[in-house]
Design a protein around this motif. Structure first.
Motif, short mmCIF file in Angstrom:
data_model
loop_
_atom_site.label_atom_id
_atom_site.label_comp_id
_atom_site.label_asym_id
_atom_site.label_seq_id
_atom_site.Cartn_x
_atom_site.Cartn_y
_atom_site.Cartn_z
N GLY A 1 23.14 12.01 69.85
CA GLY A 1 22.21 11.27 70.68
C GLY A 1 21.55 10.08 70.03
N ASP A 2 20.88 10.29 68.90
CA ASP A 2 20.17 9.18 68.28
C ASP A 2 20.17 9.31 66.76
OD1 ASP A 2 18.32 11.19 67.71
OD2 ASP A 2 16.88 10.52 69.21
N GLU A 3 19.57 8.33 66.12
CA GLU A 3 19.58 8.30 64.66
C GLU A 3 18.79 9.46 64.06
OE1 GLU A 3 18.34 5.26 61.04
OE2 GLU A 3 18.43 4.52 63.09
N ALA A 4 17.70 9.85 64.71
CA ALA A 4 16.91 10.97 64.19
C ALA A 4 17.74 12.25 64.16
CB ALA A 4 15.66 11.17 65.05
N ALA A 5 18.53 12.47 65.20
CA ALA A 5 19.40 13.64 65.23
C ALA A 5 20.49 13.55 64.18
CB ALA A 5 20.01 13.80 66.62
N LEU A 6 21.01 12.34 63.97
CA LEU A 6 22.02 12.15 62.92
C LEU A 6 21.43 12.47 61.56
CD1 LEU A 6 24.83 11.17 62.01
CD2 LEU A 6 23.88 8.84 61.92
N TYR A 7 20.19 12.06 61.32
CA TYR A 7 19.55 12.37 60.03
C TYR A 7 19.40 13.88 59.85
CZ TYR A 7 16.29 12.92 56.24
OH TYR A 7 15.70 13.34 55.07
N ILE B 1 14.56 7.07 55.99
CA ILE B 1 14.98 7.81 54.80
C ILE B 1 16.50 7.75 54.76
CG2 ILE B 1 15.01 10.07 53.68
CD1 ILE B 1 12.37 10.64 55.22
N GLY B 2 17.07 7.67 53.58
CA GLY B 2 18.50 7.59 53.45
C GLY B 2 19.21 8.78 54.07
N LEU B 3 20.22 8.50 54.87
CA LEU B 3 21.00 9.58 55.47
C LEU B 3 21.58 10.48 54.38
CD1 LEU B 3 22.85 7.49 58.18
CD2 LEU B 3 21.28 9.38 58.65
N GLY B 4 21.56 11.78 54.62
CA GLY B 4 22.10 12.74 53.68
C GLY B 4 21.16 13.08 52.54
N LEU B 5 19.99 12.46 52.49
CA LEU B 5 19.04 12.70 51.41
C LEU B 5 17.85 13.49 51.96
CD1 LEU B 5 19.12 9.18 49.74
CD2 LEU B 5 20.51 11.18 49.22
N ASP B 6 17.73 14.72 51.52
CA ASP B 6 16.69 15.62 52.04
C ASP B 6 15.37 15.34 51.33
OD1 ASP B 6 15.32 17.58 53.33
OD2 ASP B 6 16.47 19.27 52.53
N VAL B 7 14.79 14.19 51.66
CA VAL B 7 13.55 13.75 51.01
C VAL B 7 12.37 14.50 51.61
CG1 VAL B 7 11.97 11.79 50.76
CG2 VAL B 7 14.43 11.48 50.39
N LEU C 1 21.43 -0.72 67.60
CA LEU C 1 22.05 0.45 66.95
C LEU C 1 23.49 0.62 67.42
CD1 LEU C 1 21.97 2.99 65.18
CD2 LEU C 1 21.03 4.22 67.15
N GLY C 2 23.72 0.51 68.70
CA GLY C 2 25.07 0.71 69.23
C GLY C 2 26.07 -0.30 68.73
N ARG C 3 25.60 -1.52 68.41
CA ARG C 3 26.50 -2.57 67.92
C ARG C 3 26.76 -2.48 66.42
NH1 ARG C 3 23.23 -5.36 71.69
NH2 ARG C 3 21.76 -5.94 70.05
N SER C 4 26.01 -1.66 65.72
CA SER C 4 26.07 -1.60 64.26
C SER C 4 27.12 -0.61 63.77
CB SER C 4 24.70 -1.21 63.70
OG SER C 4 24.42 0.15 64.02
N GLN C 5 27.41 -0.67 62.48
CA GLN C 5 28.29 0.31 61.86
C GLN C 5 27.67 1.71 61.91
OE1 GLN C 5 30.59 -1.20 58.23
NE2 GLN C 5 28.94 -2.73 58.38
N LEU C 6 26.35 1.77 61.83
CA LEU C 6 25.67 3.06 61.94
C LEU C 6 25.95 3.68 63.31
CD1 LEU C 6 23.79 5.23 60.85
CD2 LEU C 6 21.85 3.82 61.54
N GLY C 7 25.90 2.86 64.35
CA GLY C 7 26.22 3.35 65.69
C GLY C 7 27.66 3.82 65.79
N ALA C 8 28.57 3.08 65.16
CA ALA C 8 29.98 3.48 65.17
C ALA C 8 30.17 4.81 64.44
CB ALA C 8 30.84 2.40 64.52
N PHE C 9 29.46 4.99 63.33
CA PHE C 9 29.57 6.24 62.59
C PHE C 9 28.97 7.40 63.38
CE2 PHE C 9 27.65 9.15 59.35
CZ PHE C 9 28.83 9.74 58.95
N LEU C 10 27.87 7.15 64.08
CA LEU C 10 27.26 8.18 64.92
C LEU C 10 28.27 8.66 65.96
CD1 LEU C 10 24.85 9.80 66.06
CD2 LEU C 10 24.14 7.72 67.26
#
Length: 674
Positions: free
Chosen positions: A38-44, A449-455, A17-26
């Motif tokens: 902190g983590d992807e769950a919090a970002l979602y 689930i896609g980020l920004g999508l309140d599924v 995750l840290g090496r990815s673009q998602l990590g950079a965006f976080l």
């Protein structure tokens, strides 16, 4: 559903995750917000709880070139009416030929590789792609094509189609497409609604070793499109179409070099970009209008954050130019990746031709369908042993539910890389659920689930509507809905001036939220399992059953090649219906009584007694749409003795008569009605 957590079939390396673009965006979001996520769950959670702020930050991080005002990010109220960046302008095409966000994509870098089953190969650099798009756009402008016009493509998946597509969009015209093998009547049911001004077409195309001639179909179509002024032959074949001017594509390329300079024009963020057609499984195909900015924003998020796509990648998604995944594939140019286009049969000249191509072109991200992976497994293919797939880092599958056993097969026989089941569709020209570079892969589940999508999973308890996100423990099931505005929500349906049909299609079932038409299971791991179309969900003896739950059990039976679980009216039964299972056997006539009893026992044990069909019937085939999807609606109509409402959308409608007249089905129907 509860119980211990399943074991993943794939675990990402530590620190992925840290090496990815998602990590950079976080990290970018944490810096701008001044607080730790902190983590992807919090970002979602941030992305759905503070949607406008999330999308504004993503647009800034991705480097979207917007003119006008960036505020408000979301204008209007509610999912149905909200508009993204209502005061901004941009060029969708300019972002593809000149990727945003500091992405390195020099003019000499390879943009597109085009291949076909006959061995033809064409490569375009980014500079050459931009030059050709400019030339064709200038030629189209001289022919009167401009904002508000509709252009239709009946074309192969080739670099020429890509140039025509981008040239059309650069002028503010709207693009629609269908595969060249679709019949004139079916194309007319779709394209006739949007009245195209110009048609790009391939007069001939190869498929499975033969060359198909499309000229008769083109003439029949043109005769019934009074709006059509011009046809351009992408393969330069001579065309003679009464009342319509026809010319070769090469002529457009050879004109007006001096007019091809400069960046493509900007249009409103919500300017119409595409009109995509639904499959027509529930009646006349819907003409779904998608906006330029929303499509770009959603695709960039999916491709860069969820697929970690960038300049180092080569992306091949097996698609026709008429499927929405084509639009998704082309948007990948905006990440700096090289797009690999393939046109032709996946099983010619060899059974594993598609994987051979993946190896030869050093493809890093491969997109395919559950049906193709199932075919490879059933044919005993071992792509990983037969080919050098060492460049491959990600496989994506869509089109239908990816059965649990295929995850293990792919890991053992293809490559030890993540296999992401992605799902969304034509309606949103994108994905509600997909993968993530930092998440493990579990059998049968989309990793995120896609980020920004309140599924959410929608279900009713009495008169109360519950809209549930991923729970803290276990899982929840219901109808897939989106409860907050998202950028790739369609602008509307073409010709639906008051929005009545648009509202009925997506918002009438659950007011205030987008209803997608899929049944879904959301888990405490943040994953999602698509259970099939919700309009195919069964309600037998008062129990709601997703057909996908039955199909997963049937994966354990190699004797069964395909199946459709449908509901048959039976007034004498509790709840007024019974469950019928139609099966296509790997070997005709092999559905014996012992096998029938074994299937029923497995369904009762692995699913529930409610999943056990009253009747299991062997048929020669199941009804499928022209893009290969099973039509449970048509099968259900046939079982109930009804004329299928979507008959024209089927490529093998003749099987309906066989199903309807099957002695066991007819007897059950007559008994139920009696």
């Amino acid at each position: 559903m509860s119980g211990g957590a399943p074991s993943p079939v794939y675990e990402p390396p530590a620190g992925e995750l840290g090496r990815s673009q998602l990590g950079a965006f976080l990290r970018f979001c944490e810096g701008r917000l001044g607080r730790a996520l902190g983590d992807e769950a919090a970002l979602y959670r941030f992305s759905v709880d503070e949607g406008a702020r999330f999308w504004g930050l993503f647009a800034a991080w991705a480097g979207l070139r917007l003119s006008g005002e960036r505020e408000p990010v979301i204008g209007g109220e509610g999912v149905e009416r909200a508009a993204f960046f209502p005061r901004a302008r941009l060029s969708y095409v300019d972002h593809l030929v000149r990727p945003p966000g500091g992405v390195e994509a020099p003019a000499g870098a390879t943009a597109v590789i085009g291949l076909d089953e006959a061995g033809a190969r064409e490569e375009l650099t980014r500079g050459e792609l931009a030059r050709r798009v400019g030339l064709v756009a200038a030629a189209l402008a001289r022919r009167g094509v401009g904002p508000g016009d509709r252009v239709l493509g009946l074309c192969r998946n080739t670099p020429r189609t890509l140039v025509a597509y981008l040239a059309t969009l650069s002028l503010g015209a709207t693009w629609s497409a269908a595969a060249p093998d679709m019949g004139a009547e079916l194309v007319l049911a779709r394209a006739g609604q949007v009245a195209p001004k110009l048609l790009f077409a391939d007069a001939r195309y190869p498929y499975h070793g033969a060359t198909r001639d499309n000229r008769e179909r083109l003439a029949a179509l043109a005769a019934k499109l009074p709006s059509l002024e011009r046809v351009v032959a992408l393969d330069d074949a001579p065309l003679a179409i009464a009342g319509v001017e026809a010319e070769p594509f090469e002529r457009l390329l050879g004109e007006g070099a001096g007019e091809a300079e400069g960046a493509p024009a900007e249009f409103d963020f919500n300017h119409p970009l595409l009109v995509l057609f639904s499959s027509g499984t529930t009646g006349v195909p819907k003409c779904i209008v998608h906006g330029a900015g929303g499509t770009l924003l959603e695709h960039l998020k999916e491709l860069r954050l969820h697929c970690d796509l960038g300049p180092r990648d080569r992306l091949l998604f097996h698609t026709t130019a008429g499927w929405m995944m084509y639009n998704w594939l082309v948007s990948a140019l905006a990440t700096g990746a090289t797009v690999v286009l393939y046109d032709g049969s996946v099983t010619f000249p060899e059974a594993d031709s598609l994987f051979s191509l993946v190896a030869r072109e050093r493809v890093t991200v491969f997109g395919t369908s559950a049906a193709y992976l199932g075919y490879c497994r059933d044919e005993g293919l071992e792509p990983g042993a037969a080919h050098d797939l060492s460049a491959l880092r990600l496989v994506c599958s869509t089109g239908s539910v990816l059965a649990d056993p295929l995850y293990d097969w792919a890991a053992e026989k293809v490559a030890r890389v993540p296999l992401h089941s992605i799902s969304g569709g034509t309606d949103i020209v994108g994905c509600f659920v997909m993968g993530s570079p930092g998440r493990p892969v579990y059998r049968g589940e989309s990793p995120s689930i896609g980020l920004g999508l309140d599924v959410r999973a929608a279900r009713r308890e009495g008169s109360r509507l519950l809209l549930e996100r991923c729970p803290a423990e276990g899982s929840v099931r219901g109808e897939l809905v989106c409860a907050a505005p998202f950028p790739s929500r369609p602008l509307g349906l073409y010709g639906d001036e008051g929005g009545k049909r648009f509202h009925e299609a997506y918002f009438s079932q659950h007011e205030g939220v987008w209803t997608h038409g899929d049944a879904v299971e959301l888990t405490s791991r943040g994953t999602a399992r698509i259970l099939g179309r919700s309009d195919g969900v069964l309600n037998v003896r008062g129990v709601r059953i997703g057909p996908g739950e039955i199909y997963r059990v049937l994966e354990a039976f190699p004797e069964v090649r395909a199946a459709a679980a449908v509901e048959q009216k039976a007034p004498g039964e509790l709840g007024g219906s019974r469950l019928v299972l139609l099966v296509v056997m790997a070997e005709r006539g092999s559905l014996t009584r012992p096998l029938t009893l074994k299937i029923k026992k497995e369904l009762s044990t692995r699913a529930s007694p409610a999943h056990v069909p009253e009747l299991i019937v062997e048929v020669s085939d199941l009804p499928r749409t022209h893009n290969g999807k099973l039509s449970e609606r048509a099968a259900r109509d046939a079982v109930n003795g009804l004329e299928a409402a979507n008959r024209d959308a089927l490529k093998n409608a003749e099987v309906l008569g066989e199903i309807m007249a099957h002695p066991a089905i007819a007897a059950a129907r007559e008994g139920g009605e009696g």
